[in-house]
Enzyme design. Structure first.
Site, PDB file in Angstrom:
ATOM      1  N   MET A  20       5.762 -74.279 -20.516  1.00  0.00           N
ATOM      2  CA  MET A  20       5.033 -75.509 -20.184  1.00  0.00           C
ATOM      3  C   MET A  20       3.569 -75.353 -20.573  1.00  0.00           C
ATOM      4  O   MET A  20       2.873 -74.479 -20.039  1.00  0.00           O
ATOM      5  CB  MET A  20       5.186 -75.825 -18.693  1.00  0.00           C
ATOM      6  CG  MET A  20       6.603 -76.232 -18.310  1.00  0.00           C
ATOM      7  SD  MET A  20       6.829 -76.531 -16.530  1.00  0.00           S
ATOM      8  CE  MET A  20       7.060 -74.840 -15.937  1.00  0.00           C
ATOM      9  N   LEU A  21       3.121 -76.187 -21.493  1.00  0.00           N
ATOM     10  CA  LEU A  21       1.742 -76.131 -21.975  1.00  0.00           C
ATOM     11  C   LEU A  21       0.757 -76.268 -20.824  1.00  0.00           C
ATOM     12  O   LEU A  21       0.914 -77.140 -19.962  1.00  0.00           O
ATOM     13  CB  LEU A  21       1.499 -77.250 -22.995  1.00  0.00           C
ATOM     14  CG  LEU A  21       1.756 -76.921 -24.469  1.00  0.00           C
ATOM     15  CD1 LEU A  21       1.562 -78.170 -25.320  1.00  0.00           C
ATOM     16  CD2 LEU A  21       0.836 -75.800 -24.949  1.00  0.00           C
ATOM     17  N   GLN A  71       7.291 -68.426 -26.823  1.00  0.00           N
ATOM     18  CA  GLN A  71       7.636 -69.655 -27.538  1.00  0.00           C
ATOM     19  C   GLN A  71       6.615 -69.904 -28.640  1.00  0.00           C
ATOM     20  O   GLN A  71       5.410 -69.986 -28.387  1.00  0.00           O
ATOM     21  CB  GLN A  71       7.694 -70.880 -26.629  1.00  0.00           C
ATOM     22  CG  GLN A  71       8.237 -72.083 -27.418  1.00  0.00           C
ATOM     23  CD  GLN A  71       8.259 -73.389 -26.665  1.00  0.00           C
ATOM     24  OE1 GLN A  71       7.225 -73.885 -26.255  1.00  0.00           O
ATOM     25  NE2 GLN A  71       9.446 -73.967 -26.500  1.00  0.00           N
ATOM     26  N   CYS A 101       8.942 -80.395 -28.211  1.00  0.00           N
ATOM     27  CA  CYS A 101       7.730 -81.028 -27.688  1.00  0.00           C
ATOM     28  C   CYS A 101       7.340 -82.219 -28.554  1.00  0.00           C
ATOM     29  O   CYS A 101       7.168 -82.073 -29.766  1.00  0.00           O
ATOM     30  CB  CYS A 101       6.588 -80.018 -27.631  1.00  0.00           C
ATOM     31  SG  CYS A 101       5.070 -80.710 -26.947  1.00  0.00           S
ATOM     32  N   ASN A 213      18.431 -78.101 -19.866  1.00  0.00           N
ATOM     33  CA  ASN A 213      17.092 -78.300 -19.321  1.00  0.00           C
ATOM     34  C   ASN A 213      16.874 -79.793 -19.115  1.00  0.00           C
ATOM     35  O   ASN A 213      17.432 -80.611 -19.821  1.00  0.00           O
ATOM     36  CB  ASN A 213      16.063 -77.713 -20.311  1.00  0.00           C
ATOM     37  CG  ASN A 213      14.629 -78.077 -20.000  1.00  0.00           C
ATOM     38  OD1 ASN A 213      13.918 -78.616 -20.842  1.00  0.00           O
ATOM     39  ND2 ASN A 213      14.182 -77.799 -18.791  1.00  0.00           N
ATOM     40  N   GLY A 215      15.065 -82.301 -15.701  1.00  0.00           N
ATOM     41  CA  GLY A 215      15.294 -82.990 -14.437  1.00  0.00           C
ATOM     42  C   GLY A 215      15.995 -82.189 -13.362  1.00  0.00           C
ATOM     43  O   GLY A 215      16.437 -82.760 -12.362  1.00  0.00           O
TER      44      GLY A 215
END
Length: 332
Positions: A20-21, A71, A101, A213, A215
């Site tokens: 997650m950025l 990543q 992304c 992946n 939710g």
């Protein structure tokens, strides 16, 4: 494929935390590892350009983070291969290529979800990395992009990347991505989830390792997905409510262990924090990842408020955390 964890016969990819950025930096990963010894961790996306041309050490991590994957963002096979070799030499356990992304800044650099429209290039990128490293090279992607969202399109993509790219593991975000018109945040919320499509993909490619992946908000949901998939990757929920990780080793990996105690986890962070502060880090850059730890526990709001108001102050150290803990411990 993925090396197995020391204390479990189950592979680390069975449960992982999404890259997650701006969130899963090395401070965050060190903290998450204290909650679960066996969960697979991922770095934020790091671009090949940053690694090759940047001035900072974009591959820095703590040994305690293992198993940890890097990543990469990029679309030049030679540059990706170069960065993969560097990462393997640094000890990373896996290289993951970002093909999911949808942000504008990612598209402008020709990487991320837009690459789904060029399966051959993705295959070339994966093959170039596989040719120079012995650790797994995996792909994180979506179920489609824009109007290219048929099941046949998804199967063609997987077939090309697994066949010509020799990719053996895919992480599938169960939403498609809109490459224009939606922000990255909206792309995580507005396109509908389609779990059955991902389940079908696993059935149609049984020889490939696949994680799902998108939710997923509880370990109960994760266990339901594991009836159909090889692995589950959790994103925002693990960051905003990291306490759910405390039971992962026992519930997901079957480890004979007691669940991590959140107060003990905070105090276990102290040596790391003191070391980082001595090297010029700011307390707030570390504690921002810990704000959600006590979610659902009396005192959680006071914990968040105290850290938010005090961790950024000059000279702030572990005493701030100890004081914040009193606001929770007094209510337990």
């Amino acid at each position: 494929m993925q090396p197995e964890t020391q204390s479990s016969a189950l592979p680390a990819y069975r449960f992982s935390i999404a890259p997650m950025l701006d969130w899963t930096d090395r401070h965050c990963r060190y903290f998450l590892r204290l909650l679960s010894r066996q969960t697979q961790l991922y770095t934020e996306m790091v671009t090949t350009g940053a690694i090759i041309h940047g001035k900072g050490d974009y591959l820095a991590y703590s040994e305690e983070e293992h198993p940890v994957a890097l990543q990469l963002g990029g679309s030049d096979p030679a540059q990706l291969a170069h960065c993969a070799k560097l990462a393997e030499a640094r000890g990373y356990d896996e290289i993951n290529l970002n093909v999911g992304c949808p942000s504008d800044r990612v598209q402008n650099g020709m990487f991320g979800a837009c690459l789904m429209g060029n399966a051959q290039l993705v295959a070339d990128c994966v093959k170039a990395m596989r040719d120079v490293v012995s650790i797994p090279v995996t792909v994180k992607t979506r179920i489609g992009i824009d109007d290219q969202d048929s099941y046949a399109f998804l199967c063609d993509f997987i077939d090309t990347v697994s066949g010509q790219g020799e990719c053996e593991m895919f992480i599938i975000h169960a939403r498609k991505a809109w490459l224009s018109g939606l922000s990255p945040k909206e792309n995580r919320e507005i396109p509908p989830l389609d779990y059955p499509r991902v389940y079908q993909l696993k059935r149609d490619f049984p020889h490939l390792t696949m994680s799902i992946n998108g939710g997923i908000k509880s370990l109960e949901e994760a266990k339901e997905h594991l009836r159909h998939m090889d692995g589950v990757m959790v994103g925002r929920e693990a960051y905003q409510n990291p306490g759910i990780l405390a039971a992962v080793d026992r519930e997901i990996f079957g480890a004979d262990t007691t669940d991590a105690d959140p107060v003990a986890v905070v105090r276990a962070m102290y040596p790391y924090i003191e070391r980082e502060l001595s090297q010029g880090a700011y307390l707030g850059h570390i504690t921002r990842h810990m704000l959600g730890l006590f979610q659902g526990i009396p005192g959680a709001r006071q914990w968040r408020r105290y850290l938010s108001e005090n961790a950024h102050k000059a000279g702030a150290d572990v005493a701030v955390l100890e004081q914040a803990l009193k606001l929770v411990a007094d209510k337990r």
